[in-house]
Write a protein that holds these residues in place. Structure first.
Motif, PDB file in Angstrom:
ATOM      1  N   GLY A 135       1.082  -0.872  -0.127  1.00 47.65           N
ATOM      2  CA  GLY A 135       0.137   0.106   0.424  1.00 47.65           C
ATOM      3  C   GLY A 135       0.920   1.355   0.108  1.00 47.65           C
ATOM      4  O   GLY A 135       1.898   1.790   1.052  1.00 47.65           O
ATOM      5  N   SER A 181       0.100   5.448   0.093  1.00 55.05           N
ATOM      6  CA  SER A 181      -0.106   6.224   0.773  1.00 55.05           C
ATOM      7  C   SER A 181       0.669   7.632   0.625  1.00 55.05           C
ATOM      8  O   SER A 181       0.197   8.496   0.335  1.00 55.05           O
ATOM      9  CB  SER A 181      -0.700   6.342   2.213  1.00 55.05           C
ATOM     10  OG  SER A 181      -1.539   7.352   2.628  1.00 55.05           O
ATOM     11  N   THR A 238      -5.310   3.980   1.194  1.00 54.26           N
ATOM     12  CA  THR A 238      -4.467   3.036   0.287  1.00 54.26           C
ATOM     13  C   THR A 238      -3.852   2.145   2.205  1.00 54.26           C
ATOM     14  O   THR A 238      -3.889  -0.077   1.376  1.00 54.26           O
ATOM     15  CB  THR A 238      -3.728   3.171  -0.104  1.00 54.26           C
ATOM     16  OG1 THR A 238      -2.753   4.765   0.160  1.00 54.26           O
ATOM     17  CG2 THR A 238      -3.982   3.610  -1.774  1.00 54.26           C
ATOM     18  N   ALA A 267      -2.620  -1.451  -3.484  1.00 53.04           N
ATOM     19  CA  ALA A 267      -3.717  -0.279  -3.371  1.00 53.04           C
ATOM     20  C   ALA A 267      -2.339   1.280  -3.750  1.00 53.04           C
ATOM     21  O   ALA A 267      -1.023   1.276  -2.509  1.00 53.04           O
ATOM     22  CB  ALA A 267      -3.589   0.014  -2.157  1.00 53.04           C
ATOM     23  N   GLY A 268      -2.554   2.194  -3.955  1.00 55.33           N
ATOM     24  CA  GLY A 268      -1.613   3.107  -4.579  1.00 55.33           C
ATOM     25  C   GLY A 268      -2.399   3.455  -5.687  1.00 55.33           C
ATOM     26  O   GLY A 268      -3.148   3.248  -6.970  1.00 55.33           O
ATOM     27  N   SER A 315      -6.050   0.378  -7.378  1.00 54.42           N
ATOM     28  CA  SER A 315      -4.603   1.644  -7.972  1.00 54.42           C
ATOM     29  C   SER A 315      -4.795   2.310  -9.553  1.00 54.42           C
ATOM     30  O   SER A 315      -4.509   2.602  -9.943  1.00 54.42           O
ATOM     31  CB  SER A 315      -3.595   0.698  -8.695  1.00 54.42           C
ATOM     32  OG  SER A 315      -3.300  -0.542  -9.443  1.00 54.42           O
ATOM     33  N   ASP A 366     -11.709   5.901  -4.190  1.00 55.00           N
ATOM     34  CA  ASP A 366     -11.177   6.374  -2.301  1.00 55.00           C
ATOM     35  C   ASP A 366     -12.528   5.905  -1.142  1.00 55.00           C
ATOM     36  O   ASP A 366     -11.629   5.211  -0.471  1.00 55.00           O
ATOM     37  CB  ASP A 366      -9.947   7.401  -2.444  1.00 55.00           C
ATOM     38  CG  ASP A 366      -8.559   6.750  -1.242  1.00 55.00           C
ATOM     39  OD1 ASP A 366      -8.597   5.792  -2.032  1.00 55.00           O
ATOM     40  OD2 ASP A 366      -8.494   7.901  -0.400  1.00 55.00           O
TER      41      ASP A 366
END
Length: 507
Positions: A46, A48, A59, A110-111, A162, A211
């Motif tokens: 992740g 963030s 994230t 996640a990003g 993502s 998000d």
């Protein structure tokens, strides 16, 4: 040396054609039914806190949510947050090696993600934002992620949360991770009999993944809830994730999956996990264990042209012990999957035409389907055609040279039995331009693939291979830190331990 005699003595099971050139012991052939005997691995990343791009709120929390979910599902989880490019690449390299002995390998990211020049990139915390090309040059490509999971033994899953707002776009807020279905398939390794690959995107190509207004994104929440569901088949699980996200976002966000899963059912939770360790034919029969509501979901997916759903419905009707046994209807489902271009369906339908099960026996049509399946890279079909050319059959004139070529193709597709058999042929000196080192490499790959018969043969009958091949295999085990003894070709206790470690067993 009598090549034919040696070849027949050392080959493993010939799938699909009802012959067995190597008879495994019951202990080796029996698959484990312990639902937790399999090994599951996950890499969670992740991002963030970005150095050169807007930060993202959820994230890292999403990554931790998915990490906790997978840990509860008996995954070995490696989680990392706000990492740079060098660390990301090093993690992928280590994960790729370890995942070779995993039944399931999963990567969740996640990003920020961007598309440049038709390729997708996942952006680490320290990516250079000087230009879109510089961002790509300092990011990890989707191809890198796919390679990291590529050699897992049963199931490979890549989940990309993502598709959030692109901070590098020239204008407006636009999601840029884009993959057309055909493009996704072309970028993935060809599926083998025991491995499938699924790539799940949080949003449809060209759309923004939200998000979320709370602590987690709608996609992460739906994914965490669905993966924990008891006795839910993995393919249907991702369809339920899609439906949950659509509902939560009032149809503003629709997750999509690309790639292909094998035709064997797989379960992450519940008592149905026991089918994951069954022998291949029993695995296919296990489609009949689906609850009524899941079969109805398969029917819906089949009507949408989903070839895996079509195969599942066919396999439900190919088990003579089931009340729903109906080979003619099974053949009809497989025909539709063949029309959709599915090579596994071609192979299975070829077997039915070969034997006249559910269809009128038609050897020519069977051979045509075998060849089409092989041309599409289905390793079982390539391997079977190799045996047909070696022995003759289905109207094929015996051609050992062509057989060796086909065995080599199947071995390069990482078909476990083909790798072992091709190594034996190289060891016998009948494969041009191949050495003992090549034979050892195929043996090593077959060992890493998780085939118990390969481990059994190398452990119990190592002298079936020449000393040069045995020494080369010891050297390969040593290079990968599985063995520290002498390179002498003697498979004593230390080499035996090295073989087991390379296979993935603890000391």
């Amino acid at each position: 040396m009598n090549w034919a005699g040696q070849f027949r003595a050392r080959c493993l099971v010939m799938p699909g054609l009802g012959m067995m050139l190597f008879l495994a012991s019951a202990a080796v052939a029996q698959a484990s039914t312990d639902p937790f005997a399999e090994r599951r691995m996950a890499l969670i990343v992740g991002i963030s806190d970005y150095a050169n791009a807007p930060d993202l709120d959820n994230t890292n929390r999403d990554g931790r949510l998915i990490s906790d979910t997978l840990y509860a599902l008996n995954f070995e989880v490696s989680e990392h947050f706000d990492i740079g490019l060098d660390e990301f690449r090093a993690l992928l390299e280590r994960f790729a090696f370890e995942a070779e002995t995993a039944d399931v390998a999963l990567v969740y990211f996640a990003g920020h993600g961007i598309e440049v020049g038709g390729r997708n990139f996942l952006v680490p915390a320290d990516a250079d934002a000087g230009s879109r090309q510089r961002v790509a040059d300092t990011s990890v490509s989707l191809d890198d992620i796919l390679q990291a999971v590529d050699k897992a033994r049963q199931l490979r899953i890549v989940i990309l949360d993502s598709c959030r707002n692109d901070p590098f776009a020239d204008g407006g807020l636009k999601e840029t991770l884009t993959v057309a279905s055909a493009a996704a398939r072309s970028s993935l390794a060809p599926p083998s009999p025991d491995r499938g690959t699924l790539v799940a995107y949080a949003a449809e190509a060209g759309k923004v993944a939200l998000d979320g207004a709370g602590d987690n994104s709608p996609f992460a929440l739906a994914l965490a809830e669905t993966l924990r569901m008891q006795d839910l088949e993995i393919g249907l699980a991702f369809r339920q994730v899609r439906d949950s996200v659509l509902k939560a976002t009032s149809n503003a966000q629709e997750p999509h999956t690309y790639g292909s899963l094998s035709g064997k059912p797989y379960f992450l939770a519940g008592k149905s996990q026991e089918v994951n360790g069954l022998e291949a034919n029993e695995r296919r029969n296990a489609w009949g264990r689906l609850e009524v509501d899941q079969e109805e979901q398969l029917q819906v997916a089949a009507r949408d042209g989903d070839s895996r759903a079509l195969k599942g419905l066919a396999y439900m009707r190919l088990n003579p012990n089931e009340k729903r046994y109906d080979p003619a209807r099974a053949a009809a489902f497989l025909e539709k999957a063949v029309e959709a271009g599915d090579p596994e369906a071609m192979f299975e339908l070829a077997r039915m035409y070969e034997r006249g099960i559910g269809v009128e026996q038609d050897v020519e049509k069977a051979l045509d389907l075998f060849r089409k399946s092989a041309a599409d890279g289905f390793a079982d079909a390539i391997n079977d055609l190799g045996f047909l050319h070696y022995q003759g059959g289905l109207g094929i004139i015996r051609d050992p040279k062509k057989a060796i070529e086909l065995f080599g193709e199947a071995a390069d597709q990482r078909h476990p039995e083909a790798m072992f058999n091709y190594a034996a042929l190289i060891d016998d000196g009948v494969v041009a331009d191949k050495t003992a080192d090549d034979a050892a490499e195929y043996l090593y790959r077959a060992l890493r693939s998780g085939n118990e018969e390969v481990l059994g043969q190398l452990s119990d009958n190592p002298n079936m291979f020449k000393a040069a091949t045995r020494r080369s295999l010891q050297r390969k085990l040593s290079e990968r830190a599985f063995y520290s003894g002498s390179i002498d070709g003697q498979f004593g206790p230390q080499t035996q331990r090295g073989l087991r470690r390379a296979y993935g067993l603890s000391e």
